[in-house]
Scaffold this motif. Structure first.
Motif, short mmCIF file in Angstrom:
data_model
loop_
_atom_site.label_atom_id
_atom_site.label_comp_id
_atom_site.label_asym_id
_atom_site.label_seq_id
_atom_site.Cartn_x
_atom_site.Cartn_y
_atom_site.Cartn_z
N ILE A 264 0.83 -1.20 0.00
CA ILE A 264 0.00 0.00 0.00
C ILE A 264 0.87 1.26 0.00
CG2 ILE A 264 -1.68 1.33 1.32
CD1 ILE A 264 -2.90 -1.33 2.21
N THR A 265 1.93 1.24 0.80
CA THR A 265 2.83 2.40 0.86
C THR A 265 3.47 2.66 -0.50
OG1 THR A 265 3.29 1.94 3.19
CG2 THR A 265 4.85 3.37 2.00
N SER A 266 3.92 1.59 -1.16
CA SER A 266 4.58 1.73 -2.47
C SER A 266 3.61 2.28 -3.52
CB SER A 266 5.13 0.38 -2.91
OG SER A 266 5.69 0.48 -4.20
N ILE A 267 2.39 1.72 -3.52
CA ILE A 267 1.40 2.18 -4.51
C ILE A 267 0.99 3.62 -4.25
CG2 ILE A 267 -0.94 1.82 -5.38
CD1 ILE A 267 -0.53 -1.18 -4.91
N CYS A 268 0.75 3.96 -2.96
CA CYS A 268 0.33 5.32 -2.64
C CYS A 268 1.41 6.35 -3.01
CB CYS A 268 0.00 5.43 -1.16
SG CYS A 268 -1.56 4.61 -0.72
N ASN A 269 2.66 5.97 -2.69
CA ASN A 269 3.76 6.88 -3.06
C ASN A 269 3.84 7.04 -4.58
OD1 ASN A 269 4.55 7.41 -0.42
ND2 ASN A 269 5.97 5.68 -0.35
N TYR A 270 3.59 5.98 -5.32
CA TYR A 270 3.76 6.03 -6.77
C TYR A 270 2.64 6.83 -7.44
CZ TYR A 270 5.00 4.55 -11.47
OH TYR A 270 5.39 4.53 -12.78
N ILE A 298 -3.14 3.83 5.72
CA ILE A 298 -1.90 4.50 6.15
C ILE A 298 -1.86 5.88 5.51
CG2 ILE A 298 -0.69 2.29 6.33
CD1 ILE A 298 0.69 3.01 3.72
N GLN A 299 -1.05 6.72 6.13
CA GLN A 299 -0.81 8.05 5.56
C GLN A 299 0.29 7.94 4.50
OE1 GLN A 299 -2.41 10.88 6.11
NE2 GLN A 299 -3.85 9.84 7.48
N LYS A 300 0.21 8.77 3.47
CA LYS A 300 1.23 8.80 2.39
C LYS A 300 2.55 9.26 2.98
CE LYS A 300 2.45 11.08 -1.89
NZ LYS A 300 2.06 12.08 -2.87
N GLU A 301 3.61 8.56 2.59
CA GLU A 301 4.94 8.96 3.04
C GLU A 301 5.33 10.28 2.38
OE1 GLU A 301 7.59 5.86 2.14
OE2 GLU A 301 6.79 4.48 3.63
N PRO A 302 6.12 11.07 3.14
CA PRO A 302 6.53 12.35 2.57
C PRO A 302 7.58 12.10 1.48
CG PRO A 302 7.53 12.08 4.72
CD PRO A 302 6.57 10.94 4.58
#
Length: 302
Positions: A264-270, A298-302
């Motif tokens: 999820i983190t990878s997709i959201c960041n992308y 989760i919140q999007k990573e900066p």
């Protein structure tokens, strides 16, 4: 291979057209000049014939005038003689000048001149005999026939000259007809060729512009197609890059929670999404494990 540009081709076409116009103008000028020369020669022939007739008229009038005077004794009859006798030899001199280009006619005119001199002297002799010895002496000299002989030779020689000039006149008239036809032909052919050249240039320029327009349309269509293909490739590259990022996040042994979090983190960041979620569904036939769902946010990573 040497190839001219469109501008050079058009300029070359106009140069060739102008060159042909110049050649046509020169040819037309030469044809018309020949026609003028033939016309002048025709006028020259008429001038020669008219001078011969003038000589004959002057001789006959002079002779008739003297005979009238001799028979009547009236000096009024001498007026035609006084008006014409003095013109005979100058007229023949002018005739000789006009025919200086024709050796055959020059010979005849020399003979005519000799007979004319003899005739004028004979007429003067008749008048002198009348004044010196009276009417009978003058009549006797006239009846001797010497003056008649000279007159006959003058007329005969004059007729030969006229006959020769008439033959020349026929040839010169034929030459005028030929020159006229030639001039008309040159002008017509020149006009047709020039018209064809202009028509060809117009057609060539129009065809070249049409081809240029068609080429521009093909280039525009090709650019549109390239843009479409580029957009599709860009989209595919974007998907492949995203899939690569997800694959990187899925490497190694990880638990379900950790794996889902990384995915999820990878997709959201992308995709620059602030929130992401994933649902895991267990399709086992066991009733107790029929559906298991895990929901992560989760919140999007900066």
């Amino acid at each position: 291979m040497f190839k001219l540009s469109f501008k050079q081709q058009v300029l070359t076409g106009f140069a060739v057209s102008l060159l042909f116009v110049l050649v046509s103008a020169i040819t037309s000028y030469l044809s018309i000049d020949k026609l003028n020369q033939d016309t002048k020669w025709q006028s020259h022939t008429y001038d020669v014939i008219n001078l011969i007739k003038d000589v004959e008229f002057q001789v006959l009038n002079s002779e008739t005038s003297i005979r009238g005077f001799v028979l009547s004794g009236d000096k009024q009859y001498l007026k035609p003689y006084d008006a014409n006798a003095s013109k005979i030899l100058p007229t023949i001199a002018e005739l000789k000048r006009l025919t200086n280009d024709n050796a055959e006619q020059q010979i005849r005119i020399d003979s005519l001149n000799q007979y004319a001199h003899a005739k004028t002297e004979e007429m003067k002799g008749v008048l002198s005999a009348y004044e010196s010895n009276g009417k009978e002496a003058a009549v006797s000299r006239v009846m001797a026939g010497l003056g008649q002989l000279y007159k006959t030779q003058i007329l005969k020689t004059g007729n030969k000259i006229i006959e020769t000039e008439l033959n020349l006149l026929a040839k010169r008239k034929a030459a005028i007809v030929n020159s006229s036809k030639q001039s008309e032909g040159v002008v017509m052919i020149s006009a047709v060729v020039i018209f064809c050249l202009i028509l060809f240039l117009f057609s060539y320029i129009r065809r070249t512009f049409d081809q240029q327009k068609l080429t521009e349309n093909h280039i525009r269509d090709s650019n549109i197609e390239l843009e479409r293909i580029s957009a599709e490739n860009e989209q595919k590259n974007w998907l492949l890059s995203g899939a690569t990022a997800v694959n990187e996040a899925m490497r190694g042994e990880q638990g379900a929670d950790e794996l889902c979090t990384k995915i999820i983190t990878s997709i959201c960041n992308y995709i620059h999404a602030p929130v992401g979620s994933v649902f895991l569904v267990n399709r086992s036939k066991k009733p107790s494990n029929l559906l298991v769902v895990m929901h992560l946010k989760i919140q999007k990573e900066p």
